[in-house]
Design a protein around this motif. Structure first.
Motif, PDB file in Angstrom:
ATOM      1  N   SER A 161       0.825  -1.206   0.000  1.00 24.05           N
ATOM      2  CA  SER A 161       0.000   0.000   0.000  1.00 24.05           C
ATOM      3  C   SER A 161       0.862   1.261   0.000  1.00 24.05           C
ATOM      4  O   SER A 161       0.610   2.209  -0.755  1.00 24.05           O
TER       5      SER A 161
ATOM      6  N   SER B 284       7.300   7.615   4.058  1.00 21.81           N
ATOM      7  CA  SER B 284       7.505   7.100   2.707  1.00 21.81           C
ATOM      8  C   SER B 284       7.861   5.619   2.808  1.00 21.81           C
ATOM      9  O   SER B 284       7.955   5.058   3.903  1.00 21.81           O
TER      10      SER B 284
ATOM     11  N   VAL C 123       1.192   4.235  -3.049  1.00 17.58           N
ATOM     12  CA  VAL C 123       1.019   5.674  -2.808  1.00 17.58           C
ATOM     13  C   VAL C 123       2.294   6.431  -3.188  1.00 17.58           C
ATOM     14  O   VAL C 123       2.230   7.505  -3.802  1.00 17.58           O
ATOM     15  N   ASP C 124       3.459   5.875  -2.861  1.00 13.39           N
ATOM     16  CA  ASP C 124       4.713   6.529  -3.226  1.00 13.39           C
ATOM     17  C   ASP C 124       4.870   6.612  -4.738  1.00 13.39           C
ATOM     18  O   ASP C 124       5.358   7.621  -5.277  1.00 13.39           O
TER      19      ASP C 124
ATOM     20  N   LEU D  39      -2.966  12.901  -0.799  1.00 10.84           N
ATOM     21  CA  LEU D  39      -2.844  11.446  -0.964  1.00 10.84           C
ATOM     22  C   LEU D  39      -1.716  10.890  -0.089  1.00 10.84           C
ATOM     23  O   LEU D  39      -1.782   9.735   0.361  1.00 10.84           O
ATOM     24  N   ALA D  40      -0.704  11.705   0.176  1.00  4.51           N
ATOM     25  CA  ALA D  40       0.412  11.243   0.997  1.00  4.51           C
ATOM     26  C   ALA D  40      -0.048  10.833   2.387  1.00  4.51           C
ATOM     27  O   ALA D  40       0.555   9.944   3.022  1.00  4.51           O
TER      28      ALA D  40
ATOM     29  N   VAL E 125      -2.441   9.079   3.190  1.00  2.00           N
ATOM     30  CA  VAL E 125      -2.891   7.678   3.197  1.00  2.00           C
ATOM     31  C   VAL E 125      -1.811   6.768   3.768  1.00  2.00           C
ATOM     32  O   VAL E 125      -2.103   5.714   4.344  1.00  2.00           O
ATOM     33  N   ASN E 126      -0.562   7.174   3.653  1.00  3.59           N
ATOM     34  CA  ASN E 126       0.549   6.335   4.120  1.00  3.59           C
ATOM     35  C   ASN E 126       0.709   6.307   5.633  1.00  3.59           C
ATOM     36  O   ASN E 126       1.439   5.463   6.158  1.00  3.59           O
TER      37      ASN E 126
ATOM     38  N   ARG F 188       2.685   9.487  -5.955  1.00  7.45           N
ATOM     39  CA  ARG F 188       3.097  10.857  -5.629  1.00  7.45           C
ATOM     40  C   ARG F 188       4.505  11.202  -6.098  1.00  7.45           C
ATOM     41  O   ARG F 188       4.862  12.378  -6.172  1.00  7.45           O
TER      42      ARG F 188
END
Length: 403
Positions: A183, A271, A187-188, A203-204, A206-207, A191
């Motif tokens: 996941s 990250s 996301v990484d 969106l970042a 979400v991590n 972005r």
């Protein structure tokens, strides 16, 4: 009676009171992760003075990129979440009441010290301002105090997910953490990859959950005995390779913490570098567990581990206050090397290392009184609890720059 004799007697008493079933290695890992937090903040955080004597945050990482590897060692929150998952699953299975009652007790243990430090600062800030401390210094101090407390909020959320983590561990073993890693990777990619220009910045966020839940899930699987030595070696090797690839091939920032002026950060939100490091650290911790347990069988080494664990939340909540207890008076003196001077020289690093024992001594002094916030507030009335909550909320608003 000499100091040495007194310390030896204390260590022996702690040894006698330690239950035979106590997992010393896990407690040792938690203590190590706890000590890394103030060490990292004290070493990699600095101040500058403005013309009016106000303190402002600064970082030696801006001038010394070569210090980034120190962050790889000091960023041990992955170990903290690993040990947290391990300890939580054991506690969860030992519970005598409902899962809700168990969670309520865990949240209360985490929440009391947070309310304590923020309420005290809410009361102290106006007094300090009246005493002549510049507003800039107060805002800097408030930011530093509240900065580490994000951890508590995330930890509460992952703790609430313990029953689901247990089920995942029973079904998938150590591989239950793999979807969380995937996941964060997705996301990484969104972005930082070719679509970065069209991806919204939020969106970042979400991590945040999978990035820190990864190590917690590993801890739950470890506590359920679903990760053995082969799995530990896989975590160590796989995490190390992924970490190296992200730095050298995909050009992730080398620093594990945010650097002023840099567009990208690895920590807020996490990250892919964060779970990669957590995987390597977790694998190493699992492999070294037996050796660490033997080492901590010595009373002289075990006693400080017990003390650190008993003061865990106090250390987390008050270590920045200890540094400020030196820096704020120092700001009235002027520029003091390693304390109120810009962190842009090797001399600053040497001087800061010399200041760290002072910060530690101040933390010990503060902890003598602040430790009571970790204990149940049995004498606190509803009015006092409400007042503490209001003071804490007010301080948070000030610290976040909303007032």
């Amino acid at each position: 009676m000499s100091t040495l004799t007194l310390l030896k007697g204390t260590a022996d008493r702690i040894e006698r009171r330690t239950p035979a079933h106590r997992d010393r290695a896990v407690d040792g890992l938690r203590a190590l992760a706890l000590l890394a937090v103030p060490t990292g903040h004290w070493l990699l955080g600095g101040f500058t003075l403005d013309t009016e004597g106000g303190l402002h945050n600064a970082s030696p990482l801006s001038a010394f990129g070569g210090l980034a590897p120190a962050g790889w060692v000091l960023q041990m929150l992955g170990i903290f979440f690993l040990v947290g998952g391990y300890a939580s699953v054991l506690s969860y299975h030992r519970r005598t009441g409902s899962a809700g009652a168990w969670l309520k007790g865990r949240i209360a243990r985490l929440g009391r010290p947070v309310l304590g430090v923020t309420a005290v600062w809410a009361l102290a800030a106006p007094v300090l301002y009246a005493a002549g401390v510049p507003e800039a210094t107060l805002r800097t101090g408030a930011t530093l105090v509240i900065q580490p407390l994000w951890f508590v909020g995330v930890y509460v959320v992952v703790t609430a997910l313990t029953p689901y983590c247990v089920r995942a561990a029973h079904r998938l073993g150590g591989w239950a953490a793999a979807p969380l890693l995937a996941s964060v990777a997705v996301v990484d990619f969104l972005r930082y990859g070719p679509l970065a220009g069209s991806v919204p910045s939020w969106l970042a966020l979400v991590n945040i959950l999978p990035g820190w839940l990864f190590a917690y899930q590993l801890g739950v699987s470890w506590g359920e005995r679903r990760i053995g030595r082969r799995g530990a070696w896989l975590l160590l090797a796989g995490g190390t390779v992924l970490f190296a690839a992200l730095l050298t091939v995909f050009h992730y920032p080398a620093s594990m913490v945010g650097v002023p002026g840099e567009a990208r950060t690895n920590s807020h939100p996490p990250s892919l570098l964060v779970p990669a490091l957590a995987a390597a650290q977790s694998g190493a911790a699992m492999l070294l567990r037996d050796r660490l347990a033997k080492l901590l069988a010595r009373p002289a080494l075990w006693a400080p581990v017990v003390v650190i664990n008993l003061c865990a939340m106090t250390i987390l909540c008050w270590h920045q206050t200890a540094m400020l207890a030196a820096a704020v008076p120092g700001s009235f003196v002027g520029e003091l090397a390693g304390l109120t001077t810009a962190p842009d020289s090797l001399g600053w690093i040497v001087a800061r290392v010399a200041w760290m024992p002072v910060f530690a001594a101040l933390l010990v002094g503060i902890a003598r009184y602040a430790r009571r916030f970790e204990e149940p507030w049995e004498r606190a009335t509803a009015v006092r609890r409400t007042l503490a909550g209001l003071l804490a909320a007010g301080f948070a608003v000030f610290a976040l720059g909303l007032a």
